[in-house]
Design an enzyme around this catalytic site. Structure first.
Site, PDB file in Angstrom:
ATOM      1  N   GLY A  12      10.082  -5.544   7.430  1.00 32.59           N
ATOM      2  CA  GLY A  12      11.616  -4.698   8.191  1.00 32.59           C
ATOM      3  C   GLY A  12      12.380  -5.657   8.528  1.00 32.59           C
ATOM      4  CB  SER A  13      12.717  -9.394   8.211  1.00 28.09           C
ATOM      5  OG  SER A  13      13.214  -9.218   7.008  1.00 28.09           O
ATOM      6  CG  MET A  90       7.375  -3.574  -1.378  1.00 29.81           C
ATOM      7  SD  MET A  90       9.047  -4.134  -2.237  1.00 29.81           S
ATOM      8  CE  MET A  90       8.419  -5.070  -3.372  1.00 29.81           C
ATOM      9  NE  ARG A  91       4.928   5.790  -4.304  1.00 30.32           N
ATOM     10  CZ  ARG A  91       3.784   6.133  -5.185  1.00 30.32           C
ATOM     11  NH1 ARG A  91       3.083   4.480  -5.139  1.00 30.32           N
ATOM     12  NH2 ARG A  91       3.631   6.637  -6.283  1.00 30.32           N
ATOM     13  CG  LEU A  93      12.150   5.376  -5.452  1.00 33.11           C
ATOM     14  CD1 LEU A  93      13.114   5.206  -4.700  1.00 33.11           C
ATOM     15  CD2 LEU A  93      11.843   6.463  -3.885  1.00 33.11           C
ATOM     16  CG  ASN A 107      16.356  -2.311  -3.570  1.00 35.24           C
ATOM     17  OD1 ASN A 107      15.967  -1.770  -2.766  1.00 35.24           O
ATOM     18  ND2 ASN A 107      16.456  -2.205  -4.686  1.00 35.24           N
ATOM     19  CG  HIS A 109      15.450  -7.308  -6.723  1.00 31.54           C
ATOM     20  ND1 HIS A 109      14.160  -6.676  -6.874  1.00 31.54           N
ATOM     21  CD2 HIS A 109      15.437  -7.935  -7.710  1.00 31.54           C
ATOM     22  CE1 HIS A 109      13.451  -7.453  -7.686  1.00 31.54           C
ATOM     23  NE2 HIS A 109      14.267  -8.627  -8.358  1.00 31.54           N
ATOM     24  CB  SER A 136      21.019  -8.188  -6.070  1.00 33.26           C
ATOM     25  OG  SER A 136      20.951  -9.367  -6.981  1.00 33.26           O
ATOM     26  CG  LEU A 144      12.407  -1.448 -10.421  1.00 33.75           C
ATOM     27  CD1 LEU A 144      11.747  -0.586  -9.000  1.00 33.75           C
ATOM     28  CD2 LEU A 144      10.757  -2.521 -11.179  1.00 33.75           C
ATOM     29  CG  ASP A 145      14.914  -4.038  -9.057  1.00 33.16           C
ATOM     30  OD1 ASP A 145      14.820  -3.041  -8.098  1.00 33.16           O
ATOM     31  OD2 ASP A 145      13.802  -4.049  -9.207  1.00 33.16           O
TER      32      ASP A 145
HETATM   33  C1  GAR Z   1      13.027  -8.219   0.769  1.00 27.72           C
HETATM   34  O1  GAR Z   1      12.612 -10.086   0.679  1.00 27.72           O
HETATM   35  C2  GAR Z   1      12.975  -7.770  -0.066  1.00 27.72           C
HETATM   36  O2  GAR Z   1      14.121  -8.646  -1.096  1.00 27.72           O
HETATM   37  C3  GAR Z   1      12.441  -7.429  -0.847  1.00 27.72           C
HETATM   38  O3  GAR Z   1      11.097  -7.347  -0.365  1.00 27.72           O
HETATM   39  C4  GAR Z   1      11.440  -7.690   0.736  1.00 27.72           C
HETATM   40  C5  GAR Z   1      11.327  -7.269   2.321  1.00 27.72           C
HETATM   41  O4  GAR Z   1      11.517  -7.983   3.837  1.00 27.72           O
HETATM   42  N1  GAR Z   1      12.839  -6.260  -1.623  1.00 27.72           N
HETATM   43  C6  GAR Z   1      11.756  -6.139  -3.237  1.00 27.72           C
HETATM   44  O5  GAR Z   1      11.483  -6.700  -3.246  1.00 27.72           O
HETATM   45  C7  GAR Z   1      12.526  -4.677  -2.872  1.00 27.72           C
HETATM   46  N2  GAR Z   1      12.226  -4.840  -5.049  1.00 27.72           N
HETATM   47  P1  GAR Z   1      11.364  -6.916   5.477  1.00 27.72           P
HETATM   48  O6  GAR Z   1      10.371  -5.738   5.258  1.00 27.72           O
HETATM   49  O7  GAR Z   1      11.168  -8.209   6.342  1.00 27.72           O
HETATM   50  O8  GAR Z   1      13.321  -6.186   5.449  1.00 27.72           O
END
Ligand code: GAR
Length: 210
Positions: A12-13, A90-91, A93, A107, A109, A136, A144-145
């Protein structure tokens, strides 16, 4: 203020960056709720510390992707959000779910889409010998993406970079461009029409951001 629901699965940063920017007034939104599909996601603690309602919903309690997404939607709808933000959710949809939030779900990515959709993007960028990598922000569509890209930020891949060092550099970029994108959406300066993103009167913050 636009109502936002944030979906997470992990640290969750990016959620923290959104919380911080709204606290300091740079981002004019109200984060109504944070929903995680992982019970131990640290992002839930971050939300609680900020006084934001949290929910945990596990796909393991549902017998299909459709029923999980239905329950997730029901939960989200309690907050009648103007925007749903996927921040490390990370699921995958369902098409139906993504259609309900078409043009209203973002989102982030960790790659320069359309390169490296899916997982392990930093490792794959290094293995592919890329000289540049990045992140992005895009509207979510059924594929997806593959939804319309709003903004990308890039960084060089150095010969000594590892997936971990690259992830660190990309995270720093994420924490800049995600709050920025959400603020543009909140100000109605990013719109969505027929699968495309339109940016209105936006000055990009620095080189490396396109
Ligand atoms: C981030 O790097 C985000 O871009 C990636 O997960 C990380 C979450 O970090 N997202 C994906 O890969 C989506 N497919 P966070 O929990 O510290 O925000």
């Amino acid at each position: 203020k636009p109502a936002v629901v944030v979906l997470i699965s992990g640290s969750g940063s990016n959620l923290q960056a959104l919380i911080d920017q709204s606290l300091c007034g740079a981002l004019d939104i109200e984060i109504k709720a944070v929903i995680s599909n992982k019970a131990d996601a640290y992002g839930l603690e971050r939300a609680k510390n900020a006084g934001i309602p949290t929910h945990f919903i596990s796909h393991k309690d549902f017998d299909s992707r459709e029923s999980f997404d239905g329950a997730l939607k029901f939960l989200i709808e309690q907050y009648t959000p103007n925007l749903v933000v996927l921040a490390g959710f990370m699921r995958i949809l369902t098409e139906e779910f993504t259609r309900s939030y078409e043009g209203k779900m973002l989102n982030i990515h960790p790659s320069l889409l359309p390169k490296f959709k899916g997982l392990d993007t930093h490792k794959r960028a290094i293995e592919a010998g890329e000289s540049e990598h990045g992140v992005s922000v895009h509207f979510v569509s059924a594929e997806l993406d593959a939804g319309a890209v709003i903004i990308q930020a890039r960084t060089n891949v150095e010969t000594h970079d590892t997936p971990e060092s690259l992830a660190k550099k990309v995270h720093a970029l994420e924490h800049k461009i995600y709050p920025l994108s959400v603020s543009w959406f909140a100000q109605k300066r990013i719109t969505y029409n027929a699968g495309k993103a339109f940016l209105d009167n936006i000055e990009l913050p620095e080189t490396g951001v396109t």
